[in-house]
Every structure is written in structure tokens, then in C-alpha cells.
Write an enzyme that holds these catalytic residues in place. Structure first.
Site, PDB file in Angstrom:
ATOM      1  N   GLY A  42       0.828  -1.204   0.000  1.00 16.16           N
ATOM      2  CA  GLY A  42       0.000   0.000   0.000  1.00 16.16           C
ATOM      3  C   GLY A  42       0.863   1.256   0.000  1.00 16.16           C
ATOM      4  N   ALA A 100       3.352   6.000  -8.049  1.00 11.70           N
ATOM      5  CA  ALA A 100       4.783   6.190  -8.304  1.00 11.70           C
ATOM      6  C   ALA A 100       5.134   5.835  -9.747  1.00 11.70           C
ATOM      7  CB  ALA A 100       5.603   5.356  -7.319  1.00 11.70           C
ATOM      8  N   SER A 112       1.092   2.384  -7.836  1.00  7.47           N
ATOM      9  CA  SER A 112       0.451   2.871  -9.068  1.00  7.47           C
ATOM     10  C   SER A 112       0.766   4.351  -9.288  1.00  7.47           C
ATOM     11  CB  SER A 112      -1.069   2.702  -8.996  1.00  7.47           C
ATOM     12  OG  SER A 112      -1.394   1.379  -8.714  1.00  7.47           O
ATOM     13  N   ASP A 145      -1.278  10.737  -3.249  1.00 11.36           N
ATOM     14  CA  ASP A 145      -0.155   9.836  -3.535  1.00 11.36           C
ATOM     15  C   ASP A 145       0.655  10.332  -4.740  1.00 11.36           C
ATOM     16  OD1 ASP A 145      -2.417   9.328  -5.043  1.00 11.36           O
ATOM     17  OD2 ASP A 145      -2.393   7.161  -4.799  1.00 11.36           O
TER      18      ASP A 145
END
Ligand code: MEV
Length: 326
Positions: free
Chosen positions: A108, A114, A112, A155
């Protein structure tokens, strides 16, 4: 032909998960485990993707078919990013894309996000296009929304900016915080969480309990703001206390799990200042703030509670060029 290798870091959510989807702030830290992406033009009319860790061996698609037909799950972010990049800047020829990750996609850590950021940055360098961090954010966040229809974009911000970031409003505010270090222990539950499912679960819970959930989000926002000050003043004890309180709010949202609770309790009993889940919940990782003298006992307690201790450093550099090869 020129090969460009770029890399972007994974992330750990420190405070504000779920509430951030509803416009509240969160604090996210980039971790020192990265995904590397190599790109080079291939002179063909198709893209070729090599991602052995995701089980992809020379997956290929015509440029004109990007995003069309069946797009297998492991390749979705890469293919949709290629499609969006082509839509904005035009790929006159195909590219070979090879990915390599320092970490398991199960943790987690935002693999995706990154991979999307590293690829977007690599493609822009291949084409000699200057993209600001903001441009990169827009392109990559659109890709996340195209693929999964939801997500706050925190993210993507962590992968681009690195360090520790205060984020809200779908990227309207991205502030880089001045955090010297954070003594954290990370424990993996062994269970891979599915973020979109958990986000929908919270949305459903909110639909039935709007007042309750919106109040929880306000308390979470309060924690985020206090945590920001504590982080900038290196007040680890206070951060620990805020984490434990935040965990209670997250449990009320119904996203904690038996495994997470077990590791969190073990960490606190092992001497941590405080602990919480990190990310969507339902599995993935928990985090605990410790005094360095207690790191060993907290790690041991997590292992005894059947958790896997994941060694990571925080505040890693954002997306960067690793290598230009001819
Ligand atoms: C997942 O790591 C964090 C969530 O807030 C989702 C998101 O912000 O995109 C649950």
C-alpha cells in the site's frame, strides 16, 4: 537510441486518510523505496511494456489503440498514462517502457501513483518537454481518476514533490513541510487492501450516517492541523498521541481490521508513543512513532503479533532523473 530512466518514491499516509477525499487536508510522507521506469522510443507504431514484477512480459499495444479493448489490471495506470500523454503531446512513435520496483505492491505504498509519475516524467524528458511539477500533477491525477474513478491525488503529490507534504482540495494546496526526521516503525498486516473498495465502503457508510461521518472528518482535520505543528517542531510524543486518537476515529469509520488493531496494540504495548493504520485501512500497513530507544522492542512486539516489519526511511526525494543512456 536514447534511454531515459526516472524514478519516483512510494508514500505513507501519516494523517487524514479518507477525510482527504471529502476536501479535508492530509499529511503524506514519501518513503525511500522507489519505482524506476526506463523509456525509449522504438521506431514502431506500438508501445511495449515490460513489468516482470507485475507479471507483464512484453505487453504491447498500437498507439492508436491505447486505452481501447481489454486493458489488463497490472498495466492500467501505465497504458492510460501513455494514452493521456499521447492525447496532450502526441507520441509520433512507440515507446518501450520497463519498470522495476524496490517494494512489493502489496504494502500500500502507492506503487500505481509512483509508476505513473515516473513514466510521465520519463516521457516528457524523452520528448524534451519541460513540465512543471504542477503540469505533472495534472496529467498524473487525471490518469488516476480515469483508471479508478476516485482518489484524492495525495499519492501523486507525494511521488512528485517527495519529502513530507500537506495536501488538500485535489491538489489545490500542496505544501512541502519542513520535517527533519520522524522515528517511525512500519508493520505490514500481510493483507493487501483494495483502496477503491474501502473508499466506496466509507461513502456508503456516510450516505447512511452523514452527520456522524462529517463530524468524524472534522475531528480528523483537527488532528491533521495539530499533527502538522507537532511534526514541524519534532514533538514525537505528541504525534504518537495524535495517531492513537486518529486511529479511534478511523475505527469508527469501519475501516480498521482485526489484524491492524492487533499490530497497533502490540506496538503501543511495546513502548511506542502511539500508532495508527496508514492508508485506506482493511489491511496494508500500520505505523507507530517511537523513541529510538524503543525501536527494537516495538519491532519485536509487531513481529510477535504476526506483523512484518518494513524498514523504510521517510522524506525521500520526489521524482527524479536517474540515468540518460545512449
Ligand atoms: C488511501 O491510501 C488513502 C485514501 O484517502 C484514498 C485517497 O486519498 O485517494 C483512502
Amino acid at each position: 537510441m536514447e534511454t531515459i530512466t526516472t524514478s519516483a518514491p512510494g508514500k505513507l499516509m501519516l494523517f487524514g486518510e479518507h477525510a482527504v477525499i471529502y476536501g479535508h487536508p492530509c499529511i503524506v510522507a514519501a518513503v525511500d523505496q522507489r519505482i524506476r521506469v526506463s523509456t525509449r522510443f522504438n521506431g514502431k507504431d506500438e508501445v511495449v511494456i515490460q513489468a516482470p514484477q507485475m507479471g507483464l512480459d512484453r505487453y504491447h499495444k498500437k498507439i492508436s489503440d491505447l486505452g481501447k479493448q481489454e486493458v489488463p489490471k497490472p498495466v492500467r495506470f501505465i497504458e492510460v498514462l501513455l494514452k493521456n500523454f499521447h492525447g496532450q503531446f502526441v507520441l509520433e512513435q512507440g515507446v518501450e517502457v520497463t519498470t522495476k520496483s524496490d517494494f512489493s505492491a502489496s504494502y500500500g505504498f502507492g506503487s500505481s501513483a509512483a509508476v505513473t509519475v515516473a513514466l510521465a516524467s520519463g516521457l516528457s524528458k524523452l520528448k524534451n518537454i519541460e513540465l512543471t511539477k504542477r503540469d505533472l500533477f495534472k496529467l498524473c491525477y487525471k490518469t488516476v481518476l480515469d483508471v479508478q474513478g476516485l482518489g484524492s491525488g495525495f499519492d501523486i503529490a507525494a511521488a512528485i514533490f517527495g519529502g513530507v507534504v500537506y495536501f488538500f482540495g485535489g491538489g489545490e494546496v500542496i505544501e512541502e513541510l519542513n520535517v527533519s526526521s520522524l522515528p517511525l516503525v512500519v508493520g505490514y498486516t500481510g493483507i493487501k487492501a483494495d483502496t477503491p473498495t474501502l473508499v466506496r465502503q466509507v461513502a456508503e457508510f456516510r450516505r447512511k450516517n452523514v452527520e456522524l461521518v462529517d463530524n468524524i472528518f472534522k475531528y480528523i482535520e483537527d488532528m491533521v492541523k495539530r499533527a502538522r505543528i507537532a511534526l514541524e517542531t519534532s514533538n514525537w510524543k505528541r504525534i504518537g498521541m495524535l495517531m492513537t486518537k486518529d486511529q479511534m476515529l478511523l475505527s469508527q469509520l469501519g475501516i480498521s481490521s482485526e489484524e491492524l488493531e492487533r499490530l497497533i496494540e502490540a506496538a503501543i504495548e511495546g513502548g511506542a508513543y502511539g500508532a495508527k493504520l496508514s492508508g485506506a485501512g482493511g489491511g496494508d500497513c500500520m505505523i507507530a512513532v517511537v523513541d529510538e530507544s524503543k525501536r527494537g522492542s516495538v519491532e519485536q512486539a509487531i513481529q510477535e503479533a504476526k506483523g512484518e516489519v518494513v524498514k523504510v526511511g521517510l522524506g525521500a526525494e520526489g521524482v527524479r532523473l536517474e540515468l540518460k543512456d545512449y
